[in-house]
Each structure stands twice: as C-alpha cells, then as structure tokens.
Design an enzyme around this catalytic site. Sequence first.
Site, PDB file in Angstrom:
ATOM      1  N   LYS A   3      19.015   3.204  -3.671  1.00 33.71           N
ATOM      2  CA  LYS A   3      19.670   4.276  -2.910  1.00 33.71           C
ATOM      3  C   LYS A   3      20.893   3.710  -2.166  1.00 33.71           C
ATOM      4  CE  LYS A   3      18.653   8.071  -2.279  1.00 33.71           C
ATOM      5  NZ  LYS A   3      18.993   9.323  -3.037  1.00 33.71           N
ATOM      6  N   ALA A  39      16.958  -0.202  -2.126  1.00 30.70           N
ATOM      7  CA  ALA A  39      18.111  -0.981  -2.607  1.00 30.70           C
ATOM      8  C   ALA A  39      18.944  -0.137  -3.577  1.00 30.70           C
ATOM      9  CB  ALA A  39      17.639  -2.263  -3.283  1.00 30.70           C
ATOM     10  N   ASN A  74      11.692  10.884   6.831  1.00 29.94           N
ATOM     11  CA  ASN A  74      10.612  11.408   5.966  1.00 29.94           C
ATOM     12  C   ASN A  74      10.483  12.920   6.077  1.00 29.94           C
ATOM     13  OD1 ASN A  74       9.875   8.527   6.313  1.00 29.94           O
ATOM     14  ND2 ASN A  74       8.088   9.141   5.114  1.00 29.94           N
ATOM     15  N   THR A  92      18.803   8.349   2.287  1.00 31.78           N
ATOM     16  CA  THR A  92      17.578   8.176   3.068  1.00 31.78           C
ATOM     17  C   THR A  92      17.778   7.203   4.225  1.00 31.78           C
ATOM     18  OG1 THR A  92      15.356   7.221   2.913  1.00 31.78           O
ATOM     19  CG2 THR A  92      16.937   6.432   1.322  1.00 31.78           C
ATOM     20  N   ASP A  93      16.897   7.299   5.220  1.00 35.26           N
ATOM     21  CA  ASP A  93      16.961   6.326   6.325  1.00 35.26           C
ATOM     22  C   ASP A  93      16.494   4.937   5.881  1.00 35.26           C
ATOM     23  OD1 ASP A  93      14.235   6.862   6.089  1.00 35.26           O
ATOM     24  OD2 ASP A  93      13.942   7.460   8.176  1.00 35.26           O
ATOM     25  N   GLU A  94      15.815   4.863   4.724  1.00 35.45           N
ATOM     26  CA  GLU A  94      15.251   3.569   4.302  1.00 35.45           C
ATOM     27  C   GLU A  94      16.328   2.527   4.002  1.00 35.45           C
ATOM     28  OE1 GLU A  94      11.962   3.523   1.671  1.00 35.45           O
ATOM     29  OE2 GLU A  94      11.141   5.386   2.448  1.00 35.45           O
ATOM     30  N   ALA A 103      16.760  11.859  -7.991  1.00 35.10           N
ATOM     31  CA  ALA A 103      16.514  10.421  -7.833  1.00 35.10           C
ATOM     32  C   ALA A 103      15.064  10.134  -8.165  1.00 35.10           C
ATOM     33  CB  ALA A 103      16.783   9.999  -6.385  1.00 35.10           C
ATOM     34  N   TYR A 120      13.420   0.786  -4.331  1.00 38.06           N
ATOM     35  CA  TYR A 120      13.877   2.178  -4.113  1.00 38.06           C
ATOM     36  C   TYR A 120      15.055   2.204  -3.140  1.00 38.06           C
ATOM     37  CZ  TYR A 120      14.073   6.692  -1.705  1.00 38.06           C
ATOM     38  OH  TYR A 120      14.520   7.847  -1.106  1.00 38.06           O
TER      39      TYR A 120
HETATM   40  P1  NAD Z   1      11.345  14.214  -5.767  1.00 39.53           P
HETATM   41  O1  NAD Z   1      10.860  12.968  -6.415  1.00 39.53           O
HETATM   42  O2  NAD Z   1      10.368  15.225  -5.299  1.00 39.53           O
HETATM   43  O3  NAD Z   1      12.337  14.981  -6.774  1.00 39.53           O
HETATM   44  C1  NAD Z   1      13.298  14.305  -7.535  1.00 39.53           C
HETATM   45  C2  NAD Z   1      13.837  15.282  -8.568  1.00 39.53           C
HETATM   46  O4  NAD Z   1      14.853  14.586  -9.310  1.00 39.53           O
HETATM   47  C3  NAD Z   1      12.784  15.751  -9.585  1.00 39.53           C
HETATM   48  O5  NAD Z   1      12.902  17.133  -9.793  1.00 39.53           O
HETATM   49  C4  NAD Z   1      13.135  14.987 -10.857  1.00 39.53           C
HETATM   50  O6  NAD Z   1      12.788  15.658 -12.035  1.00 39.53           O
HETATM   51  C5  NAD Z   1      14.635  14.829 -10.705  1.00 39.53           C
HETATM   52  N1  NAD Z   1      15.145  13.663 -11.457  1.00 39.53           N
HETATM   53  C6  NAD Z   1      14.663  12.392 -11.436  1.00 39.53           C
HETATM   54  N2  NAD Z   1      15.386  11.620 -12.278  1.00 39.53           N
HETATM   55  C7  NAD Z   1      16.344  12.412 -12.833  1.00 39.53           C
HETATM   56  C8  NAD Z   1      17.387  12.199 -13.758  1.00 39.53           C
HETATM   57  N3  NAD Z   1      17.584  10.995 -14.325  1.00 39.53           N
HETATM   58  N4  NAD Z   1      18.198  13.233 -14.072  1.00 39.53           N
HETATM   59  C9  NAD Z   1      18.017  14.471 -13.529  1.00 39.53           C
HETATM   60  N5  NAD Z   1      17.012  14.732 -12.664  1.00 39.53           N
HETATM   61  C10 NAD Z   1      16.192  13.715 -12.299  1.00 39.53           C
HETATM   62  O7  NAD Z   1      12.306  13.727  -4.597  1.00 39.53           O
HETATM   63  P2  NAD Z   1      12.513  14.311  -3.130  1.00 39.53           P
HETATM   64  O8  NAD Z   1      11.492  13.760  -2.243  1.00 39.53           O
HETATM   65  O9  NAD Z   1      12.727  15.754  -3.225  1.00 39.53           O
HETATM   66  O10 NAD Z   1      13.902  13.604  -2.756  1.00 39.53           O
HETATM   67  C11 NAD Z   1      15.126  14.187  -3.136  1.00 39.53           C
HETATM   68  C12 NAD Z   1      16.265  13.295  -2.652  1.00 39.53           C
HETATM   69  O11 NAD Z   1      16.203  13.162  -1.237  1.00 39.53           O
HETATM   70  C13 NAD Z   1      16.234  11.885  -3.214  1.00 39.53           C
HETATM   71  O12 NAD Z   1      17.541  11.491  -3.478  1.00 39.53           O
HETATM   72  C14 NAD Z   1      15.628  11.063  -2.089  1.00 39.53           C
HETATM   73  O13 NAD Z   1      16.088   9.739  -2.139  1.00 39.53           O
HETATM   74  C15 NAD Z   1      16.160  11.786  -0.871  1.00 39.53           C
HETATM   75  N6  NAD Z   1      15.320  11.718   0.337  1.00 39.53           N
HETATM   76  C16 NAD Z   1      13.990  12.033   0.279  1.00 39.53           C
HETATM   77  C17 NAD Z   1      13.245  12.016   1.455  1.00 39.53           C
HETATM   78  C18 NAD Z   1      11.780  12.392   1.463  1.00 39.53           C
HETATM   79  O14 NAD Z   1      11.121  12.248   2.485  1.00 39.53           O
HETATM   80  N7  NAD Z   1      11.219  12.886   0.376  1.00 39.53           N
HETATM   81  C19 NAD Z   1      13.846  11.666   2.672  1.00 39.53           C
HETATM   82  C20 NAD Z   1      15.216  11.335   2.669  1.00 39.53           C
HETATM   83  C21 NAD Z   1      15.935  11.376   1.503  1.00 39.53           C
HETATM   84  O1  DAU Z   2      12.111   7.727   5.035  1.00 35.93           O
HETATM   85  C1  DAU Z   2      12.520   8.536   3.976  1.00 35.93           C
HETATM   86  C2  DAU Z   2      11.688   8.236   2.761  1.00 35.93           C
HETATM   87  O2  DAU Z   2      10.397   8.792   2.998  1.00 35.93           O
HETATM   88  C3  DAU Z   2      12.271   8.799   1.469  1.00 35.93           C
HETATM   89  O3  DAU Z   2      13.503   8.182   1.219  1.00 35.93           O
HETATM   90  C4  DAU Z   2      11.315   8.562   0.290  1.00 35.93           C
HETATM   91  O4  DAU Z   2      11.821   9.188  -0.866  1.00 35.93           O
HETATM   92  C5  DAU Z   2       9.971   9.166   0.651  1.00 35.93           C
HETATM   93  O5  DAU Z   2       9.052   8.879  -0.386  1.00 35.93           O
HETATM   94  C6  DAU Z   2       9.446   8.613   1.980  1.00 35.93           C
HETATM   95  O6  DAU Z   2       9.119   7.209   1.846  1.00 35.93           O
HETATM   96  P1  DAU Z   2       7.792   6.585   2.488  1.00 35.93           P
HETATM   97  O7  DAU Z   2       7.441   5.358   1.752  1.00 35.93           O
HETATM   98  O8  DAU Z   2       7.931   6.482   3.968  1.00 35.93           O
HETATM   99  O9  DAU Z   2       6.740   7.789   2.180  1.00 35.93           O
HETATM  100  P2  DAU Z   2       5.219   7.770   1.669  1.00 35.93           P
HETATM  101  O10 DAU Z   2       4.726   9.173   1.787  1.00 35.93           O
HETATM  102  O11 DAU Z   2       5.074   7.080   0.372  1.00 35.93           O
HETATM  103  O12 DAU Z   2       4.483   6.892   2.777  1.00 35.93           O
HETATM  104  C7  DAU Z   2       4.505   7.247   4.152  1.00 35.93           C
HETATM  105  C8  DAU Z   2       3.770   6.163   4.903  1.00 35.93           C
HETATM  106  O13 DAU Z   2       2.376   6.222   4.563  1.00 35.93           O
HETATM  107  C9  DAU Z   2       4.221   4.755   4.547  1.00 35.93           C
HETATM  108  O14 DAU Z   2       4.185   3.948   5.707  1.00 35.93           O
HETATM  109  C10 DAU Z   2       3.182   4.283   3.545  1.00 35.93           C
HETATM  110  C11 DAU Z   2       1.923   4.989   3.987  1.00 35.93           C
HETATM  111  N1  DAU Z   2       0.974   5.355   2.906  1.00 35.93           N
HETATM  112  C12 DAU Z   2       1.461   6.025   1.819  1.00 35.93           C
HETATM  113  C13 DAU Z   2       0.627   6.379   0.783  1.00 35.93           C
HETATM  114  C14 DAU Z   2       1.176   7.117  -0.418  1.00 35.93           C
HETATM  115  C15 DAU Z   2      -0.374   5.025   2.996  1.00 35.93           C
HETATM  116  O15 DAU Z   2      -0.821   4.437   4.006  1.00 35.93           O
HETATM  117  N2  DAU Z   2      -1.184   5.364   1.970  1.00 35.93           N
HETATM  118  C16 DAU Z   2      -0.744   6.036   0.851  1.00 35.93           C
HETATM  119  O16 DAU Z   2      -1.565   6.293  -0.073  1.00 35.93           O
END
Ligand code: NAD
Ligand code: DAU
Length: 378
Positions: A188, A186, A213, A135-137, A85, A184
């Site tokens: 998901k 929306a 997160n 995601t929880d979002e 994603a 994002y």
């Molecule tokens: P990330 O951005 O680190 O990794 C995404 C991966 O998907 C990358 O390797 C990218 O190359 C690949 N990708 C993107 N577009 C693609 C496409 N069109 N075809 C094939 N591959 C593609 O993401 P993440 O943080 O590891 O999140 C992984 C999943 O978990 C996502 O679906 C995200 O919504 C969900 N998620 C993330 C979090 C979090 O905190 N990071 C929390 C809950 C759910």
């Molecule tokens: O809740 C799950 C989600 O967590 C996943 O679905 C998303 O893929 C993942 O990116 C993450 O989303 P957030 O927006 O919560 O994560 P982020 O690390 O971008 O930001 C965490 C919090 O910190 C958020 O409240 C925004 C704030 N922030 C973020 C950045 C990058 C800052 O204050 N400064 C920053 O520079």
Amino acid sequence: MKRSIVITGGAGFIGSHVVRLFVNKYPDYNIINLDKLTYAGNLANLKDVEDRPNYKFVRMDICDFEAFYALMQEEKVDGIIHLAAESHVDRSIKDPFTFARTNVMGTLSLLQAAKLYWESLPERYEGKRFYHISTDEVYGALELTHPEGIEPPFTTTASSSEHHLAYGTDFFYETTKYNPHSPYSAAKASSDHFVRAYHDTYGMPTIVTNCSNNYGPYQFPEKLIPLFINNIRHRRPLPVYGKGENVRDWLYVEDHARAIDLIFHKGTVAETYNIGGFNEWKNIDLIRVMIKTVDRLLGNPEGSSLELITYVTDRAGHDLRYAIDSTKLQKELGWEPSLQFEEGIEKTVRWYLDNQEWMDNITSGEYEKYYESMYAGR
Ligand code: NAD
Ligand code: DAU
C-alpha cells in the site's frame, strides 16, 4: 454536473458502501463499479442498487492496462476512486507476491491509463481526479504509552476522546513518515508513492487518504469483527492473536464512505487527509464488548461465549497500536464520525445476525479451506 466515475473494488467491503452512497446521492453521475471479483468481491453486497440507471458493473482486473485504457475512452471517465486491493494482512504474510501485483502494479496500471487518456483530451487534467484510498498501516506502529496501573475506560459508553487518549499521546498525522511493516502495508505504501509521483511528475490531480480500521456490514469474515461474530454464532473458538493487547482505531464504514464523498468533491488536489474515528480499542476489550452484544442479541446468558476466547500464536510483525489524528479533515472540510462506537457495534452485530444467509453463502465452499490453513494448529 454530469460525471463519469470509476470506483475500483466496488464489490468489496468499503467499496460497496461507497458505490451505494454515490449511486443514491448522485442520480446524474455515471457510476462504474470496476472489480475483478476475487474471493473478497461479492455482488450480493450491492443488490439494492444493481438495477439503477446510473450504475454499471464491469468485471476487470486493475492490472489489465489495455482494458482499463479502453474503458476510460469508452466511458469518458473523469474521476477514479481507487479502492481495489488485496486487503488482509494475514494473507499478505503467506502470499506477498499477490499483494505486490495487485496493490502496486494494479495501481500503477490505472495511473498510467488515466494519464494517457486525460492527456489526450483538449482540457487535459481540468476537472479530473484520481483519488487513492490508503490505510493508516503505512505509518507503522505506535507505542502503548498509557501509564502503568491506570486502566483505560473499557466501555463503549466512554467518550471518543477518552478512548482516544487511553493508549498514548502520539498519533499518526499526515506528516508522519512512512514505516510499513507487513507485505500488505509495504505494498500500500508503494502504491501511495506512485500516486503522489504522478502528481509531482505529470501534474495529475491526485488525492490520497489514509484511514483507520473500518467495521460494519458486508465485511469478509477473515477480519476480526465479522469473523468473531460468525464464530460465536457457530460456537467455534475465537482466535485472539498474542495477548490481545494490540490497539486499533475503529471507524464505522459509512462514516468512511461519507468522508470519501466529501474529499472527492471538496478536497484539495495533492493533499493527504487522515480519516479516523478517535476510537481506540485494545483487541481483547473490543472482543469482550462484541461477545456481550452477540450473546444478548442471540438470547444467550450474558458472557456465556467468553469461554470461546482462545489465545493463539501472534501474527508475525504484529503492529502494536494504530491511532489516527483526523483533525485536518475535521477542521478543513468539516467531517465528523456520525456514530458513537456503542451504536456502531450494536448496529453491526445486528446486521450480521439478521443477514445470516449473506454470511452462509460466503462461508460455504472455499472458505473452510482458508480457515483451516490460517488457524489449524496455531
Ligand atoms: P476488500 O478486501 O473487502 O475488497 C477489495 C475489493 O477489491 C474486492 O471486491 C476485490 O474483488 C477487489 N479486487 C482485488 N483485487 C483486484 C484486482 N486485481 N482488480 C480488480 N479488483 C480487485 O477490501 P476493503 O476492506 O473494502 O478495503 C478497500 C480499500 O480500502 C483497500 O484499498 C484497503 O487497503 C483500504 N482500507 C481498508 C481499511 C479496512 O479497515 N478495511 C482501512 C483503511 C483502508
Ligand atoms: O488499519 C487499517 C487496516 O485495518 C486496513 O488497512 C486493512 O485492510 C484491514 O484489514 C485492517 O487491518 P488489521 O490487521 O488491523 O485488521 P484485522 O481485522 O485483520 O485485525 C484486527 C486486529 O485483530 C489485529 O490486531 C489482529 C487481531 N486479530 C485478527 C484476526 C483476524 C486477532 O486477534 N485474531 C484474528 O483472528
């Protein structure tokens, strides 16, 4: 049982932990990491397993229906764990189309290819599984309801339950109505609906999980924790959005990977499971803990990097609080987070400081342009 499983997004942050877990734990499985390698995909995340006989990498866009259908046939795929994603909220605000394309159309493309292939087999959907990682979002945002004047425990040693109740008594449950606010979330949410529709309409054995997160090794430094660790190391400003009052619920990434393994094998088809750490933190408190840990591990005077904190314009539509209730997963499948936040954050900071080459490779080239476009003049 011999299985052939595609893990999409396996070169990303969470995906690489899931791939590693499966490759190590299931030598009899055929594990196919399918990834387009966008800016977020990095095969260096999987160096330790790349030569294993049960592992294969395929570079592919999940939107490429024909290619994925051919892969399903060739590899006789019986399980899909879908993580690929676009995942960063700030990028979605600047470029929503890419998020709709990958997260919605890409998911639909995988679903339709899986449907056509599995329905062509004599056993059809028996023994098959389409597991979608969400995601929880998608649930929207919760209020901050802790009583004025009563300060939550801003320490890493406070117990999970203290942290969990620090900011409010309402949580996201599996039954909470979807109410996404960012492009994002929306996108998901839309993909989650498609996955459930494929179960309800065609009988595909699907599962959806919604996780909070994640933090830990191999996260791209656009997300709060690795970005700030890297900025402290380079004495760059730490851009705190708004007043730093937003609350997130943090889970160590390997605990998420363990939950995915458990649910993939033992979860009930058509069910939804919430995954979360019972570990809420206000951003500014988490940032202070991070600073303290980085300073200590770098040998800086304690707290000397506090001066890098810079309050910047808030994220548009910034969700105030996320808090996952994962009781269902704990009760039905016996999953629990294994790490206290104190250990998790220490391990994470250490990892980034010990793997500076990994970080330096990622932050060379295009990264600086991204950083400028996101933070200049904010
Ligand atoms: P990330 O951005 O680190 O990794 C995404 C991966 O998907 C990358 O390797 C990218 O190359 C690949 N990708 C993107 N577009 C693609 C496409 N069109 N075809 C094939 N591959 C593609 O993401 P993440 O943080 O590891 O999140 C992984 C999943 O978990 C996502 O679906 C995200 O919504 C969900 N998620 C993330 C979090 C979090 O905190 N990071 C929390 C809950 C759910
Ligand atoms: O809740 C799950 C989600 O967590 C996943 O679905 C998303 O893929 C993942 O990116 C993450 O989303 P957030 O927006 O919560 O994560 P982020 O690390 O971008 O930001 C965490 C919090 O910190 C958020 O409240 C925004 C704030 N922030 C973020 C950045 C990058 C800052 O204050 N400064 C920053 O520079």
